[in-house]
Design a protein around this motif. Structure first.
Motif: not given
Length: 158
Positions: A38-42, A8-11, A2-4, A30-35
């Motif tokens: 998913l736009s994060q590196k690593d 924002g969102l946890t995995t 459950n790493k952050m 929710e789609e904005r949060q997903l975007q």
């Protein structure tokens, strides 16, 4: 597990939102949060397919804009080149007043369109006024003797 990842969102939250997204039940927020997630590196490798499907690649966005501007430049350049070629082609075709209409009457070249039309109408009048000549010509087409004479001329020359 459950790493952050950053803020924002946890995995686990992201996985739940992705499942909800694929079911078509997510909200715009929710789609904005997903975007954003998913736009994060690593990100863990398990989100790679989701990034590809949803098209969220943070590092490729500036490159995509650059590619889009190059494509746009090429497209507009080709349109401009086509218009330029069309302009010069039209100028060339219409500036050189080449006589395209001419006829030979009794071995003489006639380029005046009105005179050509007059000669054509006169020829049609002659044909229309003497139907016997037309009928005689068509009768000769069915005459075997004339056909054989014409064939003999061609066969004797070769």
């Amino acid at each position: 597990m459950n790493k952050m990842i950053k803020k924002g969102l946890t995995t686990i939250e992201a996985e739940n939102l992705l499942e909800k997204y694929y079911e078509g039940a997510t909200t715009v927020e929710e789609e904005r949060q997903l975007q954003q997630f998913l736009s994060q590196k690593d990100l863990p490798l398990r989100f790679e397919a989701d990034q590809a499907i949803l098209g969220y690649f943070a590092e490729s966005r500036p490159e995509t804009k650059k590619q889009a501007s190059i494509v746009s430049f090429i497209r507009w350049s080709s349109v401009a080149a086509t218009l330029l070629v069309g302009f010069f082609l039209a100028k060339f075709l219409f500036s050189n007043q080449v006589q395209l209409n001419y006829a030979y009457v009794n071995g003489q070249k006639i380029t005046n369109i009105k005179e050509i039309k007059a000669q054509a109408m006169a020829s049609l009048q002659i044909i229309a006024s003497s139907p016997d000549e037309v009928q005689a010509s068509t009768r000769d087409l069915n005459n075997n003797e004339i056909i054989n004479q014409e064939l003999a001329v061609f066969s004797s020359n070769h």
